[in-house]
Design a protein around this motif. Structure first.
Motif, PDB file in Angstrom:
ATOM      1  N   UNK A  16      20.374 -44.907   9.630  1.00 20.77           N
ATOM      2  CA  UNK A  16      21.786 -45.286   9.538  1.00 20.77           C
ATOM      3  C   UNK A  16      22.131 -45.723   8.120  1.00 20.77           C
ATOM      4  N   UNK A  17      21.191 -46.399   7.471  1.00 19.78           N
ATOM      5  CA  UNK A  17      21.433 -46.824   6.095  1.00 19.78           C
ATOM      6  C   UNK A  17      21.492 -45.631   5.148  1.00 19.78           C
ATOM      7  N   UNK A  18      20.649 -44.624   5.385  1.00 19.58           N
ATOM      8  CA  UNK A  18      20.747 -43.396   4.576  1.00 19.58           C
ATOM      9  C   UNK A  18      22.136 -42.761   4.728  1.00 19.58           C
ATOM     10  N   UNK A  19      22.625 -42.689   5.967  1.00 24.37           N
ATOM     11  CA  UNK A  19      23.942 -42.093   6.213  1.00 24.37           C
ATOM     12  C   UNK A  19      25.044 -42.917   5.535  1.00 24.37           C
ATOM     13  N   UNK A  20      24.948 -44.230   5.624  1.00 23.63           N
ATOM     14  CA  UNK A  20      25.951 -45.089   4.971  1.00 23.63           C
ATOM     15  C   UNK A  20      25.920 -44.919   3.462  1.00 23.63           C
ATOM     16  N   UNK A  21      24.731 -44.827   2.899  1.00 22.97           N
ATOM     17  CA  UNK A  21      24.623 -44.647   1.444  1.00 22.97           C
ATOM     18  C   UNK A  21      25.232 -43.313   1.024  1.00 22.97           C
ATOM     19  N   UNK A  22      25.032 -42.272   1.837  1.00 22.57           N
ATOM     20  CA  UNK A  22      25.633 -40.979   1.538  1.00 22.57           C
ATOM     21  C   UNK A  22      27.159 -41.079   1.577  1.00 22.57           C
ATOM     22  N   UNK A  23      27.692 -41.731   2.596  1.00 20.73           N
ATOM     23  CA  UNK A  23      29.145 -41.878   2.712  1.00 20.73           C
ATOM     24  C   UNK A  23      29.724 -42.714   1.574  1.00 20.73           C
ATOM     25  N   UNK A  24      29.026 -43.769   1.183  1.00 26.49           N
ATOM     26  CA  UNK A  24      29.492 -44.597   0.064  1.00 26.49           C
ATOM     27  C   UNK A  24      29.525 -43.767  -1.214  1.00 26.49           C
ATOM     28  N   UNK A  25      28.483 -42.973  -1.458  1.00 27.42           N
ATOM     29  CA  UNK A  25      28.472 -42.105  -2.634  1.00 27.42           C
ATOM     30  C   UNK A  25      29.581 -41.074  -2.607  1.00 27.42           C
ATOM     31  N   UNK A  26      29.844 -40.496  -1.427  1.00 21.64           N
ATOM     32  CA  UNK A  26      30.902 -39.502  -1.291  1.00 21.64           C
ATOM     33  C   UNK A  26      32.265 -40.123  -1.572  1.00 21.64           C
TER      34      UNK A  26
END
Length: 198
Positions: A127-137
């Motif tokens: 979930x943290x990987x997904x959140x980090x991806x969304x924050x970067x996007x």
């Protein structure tokens, strides 16, 4: 440039006066007032909206809570920067559309804030990987978009001072975020049943 040299001389004082003269007296009063309003609205918003804090959370308990003893911090950064690089060009293309430009950055900032807060509620590393991806996007067009907005509102002599201030605030924000994380870890650990890194 000749006028600057003649009016201020080649002294250090003359250079400092030119750099810190944000509202030149030769500008009309209405223009100085507009510059001040722009600084209050655009520049302060730009200076406060750009920083990341995953490394501070990692050393403040994230690593222990999720049992991260490998390359997970690097993977967090990879997820963030892959999205950041991939979505920068589409974000700037959307920013160049006049009907979207007005709402794009504020909307991205709100969504970025939601995703950033969502990182405090993750229950596993995926979930943290997904959140980090969304924050970067969501953060991808902010850097270039801030320059686009500053360049749209300020002229050349005004722009370099504001852009320089924005660059300094980025570094200061990263520095201060470490102190804020340390204070949160020390004073808020256990409050609301949450560890300090969250």
């Amino acid at each position: 440039m000749e006028e600057i040299k003649q009016s201020h001389g080649n002294t250090l004082f003359g250079l400092m006066k030119e750099v810190f003269n944000w509202y030149p007296s030769d500008y009309p009063a209405a223009e100085r007032k507009l510059l001040f309003k722009l600084d209050l609205s655009i520049l302060i918003f730009a200076c406060l909206c750009y920083q990341t804090n995953i490394s501070n959370a990692y050393v403040s308990g994230l690593k222990e809570d999720f049992g991260l003893y490998g390359n997970e911090l690097n993977y967090f950064n990879v997820c963030y920067y892959v999205a950041y690089v991939v979505f920068q060009v589409p974000g700037m293309l959307l920013m160049s559309r006049p009907r979207l430009a007005r709402w794009l950055l504020p909307t991205l900032e709100i969504l970025w804030g939601i995703c950033t807060f969502a990182q405090s509620r993750v229950t596993n590393v995926q979930q943290l990987y997904a959140c980090r991806f969304l924050v970067g996007m969501l953060e991808a067009p902010v850097f270039a978009g801030t320059h686009f907005i500053l360049g749209s509102w300020y002229s050349g002599p005004e722009l370099f001072k504001r852009a320089g201030t924005w660059f300094m605030c980025n570094a200061l924000g990263t520095m201060v975020s470490g102190y804020l994380q340390a204070a949160a870890y020390t004073n808020l650990s256990g409050v609301g049943g949450m560890p300090g890194w969250r």
